[in-house]
Design a protein around this motif. Structure first.
Motif, PDB file in Angstrom:
ATOM      1  N   ALA B  83      36.027  47.425  22.997  1.00 20.07           N
ATOM      2  CA  ALA B  83      36.939  46.343  22.981  1.00 20.07           C
ATOM      3  C   ALA B  83      38.090  46.634  22.192  1.00 20.07           C
ATOM      4  O   ALA B  83      39.271  46.434  22.503  1.00 20.07           O
ATOM      5  CB  ALA B  83      36.312  44.927  23.055  1.00 20.07           C
ATOM      6  N   LEU B  95      38.739  47.064  39.438  1.00 21.28           N
ATOM      7  CA  LEU B  95      39.449  45.878  39.083  1.00 21.28           C
ATOM      8  C   LEU B  95      38.577  44.849  39.554  1.00 21.28           C
ATOM      9  O   LEU B  95      37.804  44.748  40.491  1.00 21.28           O
ATOM     10  CB  LEU B  95      40.753  45.628  39.782  1.00 21.28           C
ATOM     11  N   LEU B  96      38.536  43.527  39.007  1.00 19.42           N
ATOM     12  CA  LEU B  96      37.818  42.565  39.354  1.00 19.42           C
ATOM     13  C   LEU B  96      38.334  41.809  40.541  1.00 19.42           C
ATOM     14  O   LEU B  96      39.590  41.235  40.380  1.00 19.42           O
ATOM     15  CB  LEU B  96      37.647  41.373  38.101  1.00 19.42           C
ATOM     16  N   TYR B  99      39.599  38.087  40.785  1.00 19.16           N
ATOM     17  CA  TYR B  99      40.816  37.478  39.792  1.00 19.16           C
ATOM     18  C   TYR B  99      42.031  38.324  40.075  1.00 19.16           C
ATOM     19  O   TYR B  99      42.240  39.234  40.613  1.00 19.16           O
ATOM     20  CB  TYR B  99      40.517  38.172  38.472  1.00 19.16           C
ATOM     21  N   THR B 100      43.108  37.357  39.637  1.00 18.29           N
ATOM     22  CA  THR B 100      44.319  37.847  39.749  1.00 18.29           C
ATOM     23  C   THR B 100      44.754  38.977  39.070  1.00 18.29           C
ATOM     24  O   THR B 100      43.993  39.166  38.151  1.00 18.29           O
ATOM     25  CB  THR B 100      45.348  36.646  39.759  1.00 18.29           C
ATOM     26  N   GLU B 103      45.159  37.935  35.774  1.00 17.36           N
ATOM     27  CA  GLU B 103      43.681  37.684  34.808  1.00 17.36           C
ATOM     28  C   GLU B 103      43.203  38.888  34.522  1.00 17.36           C
ATOM     29  O   GLU B 103      42.319  38.948  33.651  1.00 17.36           O
ATOM     30  CB  GLU B 103      43.009  36.540  35.997  1.00 17.36           C
ATOM     31  N   VAL B 106      44.467  40.044  31.325  1.00 14.30           N
ATOM     32  CA  VAL B 106      44.400  39.236  30.343  1.00 14.30           C
ATOM     33  C   VAL B 106      42.975  39.000  29.951  1.00 14.30           C
ATOM     34  O   VAL B 106      42.605  39.116  28.780  1.00 14.30           O
ATOM     35  CB  VAL B 106      44.867  37.670  30.847  1.00 14.30           C
ATOM     36  N   LEU B 107      42.152  39.366  30.952  1.00 16.00           N
ATOM     37  CA  LEU B 107      40.770  39.416  30.911  1.00 16.00           C
ATOM     38  C   LEU B 107      40.061  40.738  29.917  1.00 16.00           C
ATOM     39  O   LEU B 107      39.263  40.519  28.913  1.00 16.00           O
ATOM     40  CB  LEU B 107      39.603  39.135  31.948  1.00 16.00           C
ATOM     41  N   GLY B 108      40.783  41.698  30.139  1.00 18.58           N
ATOM     42  CA  GLY B 108      40.575  42.881  29.631  1.00 18.58           C
ATOM     43  C   GLY B 108      40.938  42.730  28.242  1.00 18.58           C
ATOM     44  O   GLY B 108      40.152  43.283  27.186  1.00 18.58           O
ATOM     45  N   SER B 110      41.142  40.067  26.527  1.00 14.49           N
ATOM     46  CA  SER B 110      40.501  38.932  25.530  1.00 14.49           C
ATOM     47  C   SER B 110      38.998  39.347  24.928  1.00 14.49           C
ATOM     48  O   SER B 110      38.743  38.748  23.911  1.00 14.49           O
ATOM     49  CB  SER B 110      39.948  37.810  26.564  1.00 14.49           C
ATOM     50  N   PHE B 111      38.728  40.348  25.142  1.00 17.48           N
ATOM     51  CA  PHE B 111      37.525  40.894  24.363  1.00 17.48           C
ATOM     52  C   PHE B 111      37.959  41.724  23.102  1.00 17.48           C
ATOM     53  O   PHE B 111      37.101  42.107  22.123  1.00 17.48           O
ATOM     54  CB  PHE B 111      36.567  41.963  25.265  1.00 17.48           C
ATOM     55  N   ARG B 118      48.813  36.511  27.255  1.00 23.57           N
ATOM     56  CA  ARG B 118      49.320  36.440  28.411  1.00 23.57           C
ATOM     57  C   ARG B 118      50.475  37.077  28.535  1.00 23.57           C
ATOM     58  O   ARG B 118      51.008  37.588  29.460  1.00 23.57           O
ATOM     59  CB  ARG B 118      49.458  34.879  28.772  1.00 23.57           C
ATOM     60  N   ARG B 153      45.832  47.071  32.266  1.00 21.24           N
ATOM     61  CA  ARG B 153      44.623  46.532  31.683  1.00 21.24           C
ATOM     62  C   ARG B 153      44.174  47.427  30.726  1.00 21.24           C
ATOM     63  O   ARG B 153      43.761  46.965  29.419  1.00 21.24           O
ATOM     64  CB  ARG B 153      43.625  46.475  32.980  1.00 21.24           C
TER      65      ARG B 153
END
Lengths: 403, 225
Positions: B83, B95-96, B99-100, B103, B106-108, B110-111, B118, B153
């Motif tokens: 991370a 990609l998830l 999720y948008t 997101e 951002v999620l990538g 966040s870890f 953002r 990401r």
């Protein structure tokens, strides 16, 4: 925001199963809270209703029937007792108050109960809580020949009675339009709500009910029961011995609280069955959380593997799945309050109509906290199995075949 | 930045035999260095990248990233190192889908050490030409746009090492050139090392430094007769 986002998106992606699962939790939670509240509140309400009087004297028969008839205005009267029996116990040094009642007539299904004005002036429903009237009314006259009535608040509301109205009573405890009496009674007042069975009754002078046209003239001085307040509780055992063991003509129902408790112990099997059903529903709901998340695991394994590849720790993934299960529990518990209030409102309405006892729908009960919290815990526990599966997701194999 | 020594990985075949897939004696990348690794399908190059990223545990050998020995770390420590230091661009984007676009990025982040920034994620997506697609879901994007989200990401956390596995494999020529240009540009800006694997000669030709995975991977060499 990571965990809330993962949970929110997962719930959105599996919206249907989320709604169905949360629905079953809501049902379980609402049912459990309702059963518990109805049980505890009705027991307390019945006990406090009976607490105004220590004992009931009536014809020989079942004590429970006597209490139900005289205090809760349910069931048929087990029979009459002579006016002299009332006068005897009234004069007994151990008796503080003795109020005779007579039953046998109704107004469109609501019982008429004959009594003395002392019921309204001398008796306290609870310490410091006297029976009062709604504004603009008065209690019926002390003159036993005057045909006046005071209506309980619930009966007045249902029958549309107000002070100044007149009515013709009907014979018997069950309404039959063919059995109308000729007498005309004038309503002098409506009782303020007491939240007791008194609210479901129309009170008239004792003499009026005894001498109603069509009644057996031989029983014109009889009473159905005598409501008794004792000077000291020990006197009750003495009167119990005198009437129930040494005598065989009358029944002295004492103590009223114990007799009501016996009633609840007789129907406690029903409570237990309801509780068992609610617990089973709760277990099924927790199981459905487990099944719903577990079944969606194959579909979401790729997402979990991607999150791991992005750097999410195993325990983050584990926590996300358990939290998701707990959030489903929270949603279900919140909806459970709606189920609870709807169920309790319906049940309280039925109990009030049938017995006059009022359950407080909005009263706080510890079960309103314990049950939802327990359910959320159970759901989180249900999430552990799929969380463990998520925890063990093999990242490289799930993401892509090895080239 | 990256040092690989005696890295080995084998799998059990359906017949129950152990088949060695990766056996790399030595491989290194300096900070800011950009290397293309040529490799045919089935040559073990994705496994090699997974081993470097700590997604797979090696049977033996060492992978050191920015001084930290990935192969000596526990799984949770490997997750943290990945991370903090790595950006991984997958061939299939990964990609998830629920999720948008925003997101996903951002999620990538966040870890990683910078957390969910953002504003930076938006800026990164804007740079990828996706500023107007932040609230779209991956399925609503073209293949080229999805790849740009994956690139955003991987690079949003300003990683020290970027691993790109056939990043243009699903793109047409024009989009492939654009995506590759962006990856290399952002890596240069961040002084990040870039290891890109591909079998596309046109992609490989854009790199000054090219290595042949078949040469460095002993496992794929024909045994001497």
């Amino acid at each position: 925001m990571t965990l809330p986002l993962i949970i929110y998106r997962s719930l959105r992606q599996h919206a249907l199963s989320t709604v169905v699962t949360a629905g079953s939790i809501a049902l379980a939670c609402g049912l459990l809270m309702s059963v518990w509240t109805v049980k505890t509140q009705s027991q307390a309400a019945f006990a406090s209703t009976g607490s105004a009087f220590d004992a009931v004297l009536g014809a020989r028969g079942s004590k429970l029937q006597l209490v139900l008839n005289a205090i809760f205005h349910l069931e048929a009267s087990p029979g009459n007792l002579a006016y002299s029996d009332y006068e005897f116990i009234k004069r007994h040094p151990a008796v503080k108050t003795a109020i005779p009642i007579a039953v046998g007539d109704n107004l469109r299904g609501y019982r008429l109960v004959g009594t003395l004005p002392e019921l309204f002036t001398d008796v306290e429903l609870a310490p410091g809580k006297k029976i009062t009237l709604q504004p603009g009314g008065r209690f019926f006259s002390a003159d036993p020949t005057v045909k006046e009535a005071v209506a309980g608040s619930f009966a007045a509301e249902k029958l549309g009675l107000k002070a100044g109205d007149t009515f013709h009573p009907f014979h018997g405890l069950t309404y039959d339009e063919k059995n109308q009496h000729a007498e005309t009674y004038a309503v002098t007042g409506i009782l303020a709500p007491t939240n007791t069975p008194m609210d479901r009754v129309i009170w008239i002078p004792l003499r009026g009910l005894q001498t109603m046209s069509g009644h057996d003239p031989r029983a014109a001085t009889d009473v159905s029961a005598v409501l008794i307040q004792l000077r000291a509780p020990t006197a009750g055992f003495m009167l119990d011995l005198m009437y129930n063991k040494q005598g065989n003509r009358l029944t002295f129902a004492y103590p009223v609280g114990t007799i009501i408790a016996e009633l609840f112990s007789k129907i406690s099997w029903f409570d237990r069955v309801l509780e068992l059903v609610a617990y089973l529903v709760a277990l099924v709901a927790a199981g459905s959380v487990l099944a719903s998340i577990y079944n969606s695991m194959s579909a979401r394994q790729r997402d979990l593997a991607i999150l791991r590849a992005l750097g999410a720790k195993r325990r983050t993934i584990f926590g996300a799945v358990v939290s998701e299960a707990a959030v489903i529990g929270v949603l279900g518990a919140l909806a459970g309050y709606v189920v609870y209030f709807v169920l309790l409102t319906v049940v309280a309405g039925v109990i009030r109509t049938q017995t006059g006892v009022v359950l407080e729908v909005w009263r706080w009960q510890p079960v309103l906290a314990f049950c939802p919290l327990g359910m959320i815990g159970l759901c989180a526990l249900g999430g552990v199995v799929p969380a463990f599966k998520a925890y063990r997701t093999p990242v490289a194999e799930t993401l892509a075949p090895v080239s | 930045m990256l040092a690989v020594a005696d890295l080995r990985k084998s799998f059990r075949s359906p017949e129950g035999e152990r088949v060695e897939i990766v056996n790399v004696a030595t491989f290194a990348l300096a900070a800011g260095e950009q290397v293309a690794l040529r490799g045919e399908s089935g040559s073990g190059k994705t496994t090699f990248l997974h081993l470097i990223a700590g997604i797979l545990a090696a049977d033996g050998g060492r992978v050191t990233i920015d001084g930290a020995e990935m192969t000596a770390l526990s799984e949770s420590q490997r997750d943290r190192l990945r991370a903090e230091k790595l950006g991984y661009i997958f061939q299939t984007f990964n990609l998830l889908q629920g999720y948008t676009v925003l997101e996903n990025v951002v999620l990538g982040m966040s870890f990683g050490p910078r957390g969910a920034d953002r504003a930076h994620a938006q800026a990164m997506l804007g740079r990828m030409g996706l500023g107007h697609r932040l609230d779209h879901f991956p399925r609503q994007l073209s293949t080229g746009q999805q790849q740009r989200v994956a690139v955003a990401r991987a690079l949003a956390n300003r990683p020290k090492l970027v691993l790109a596995d056939e990043p243009t494999g699903n793109l047409d020529r024009r989009h492939a050139r654009e995506a590759l240009g962006l990856i290399r540009e952002v890596c240069r800006e961040n002084n990040a090392a870039l290891l890109l694997v591909s079998h596309d000669e046109e992609v490989l030709a854009q790199f000054e430094q090219r290595r042949d995975f078949a040469v460095i991977n002993e496992a794929m060499k024909e045994p001497a007769r």
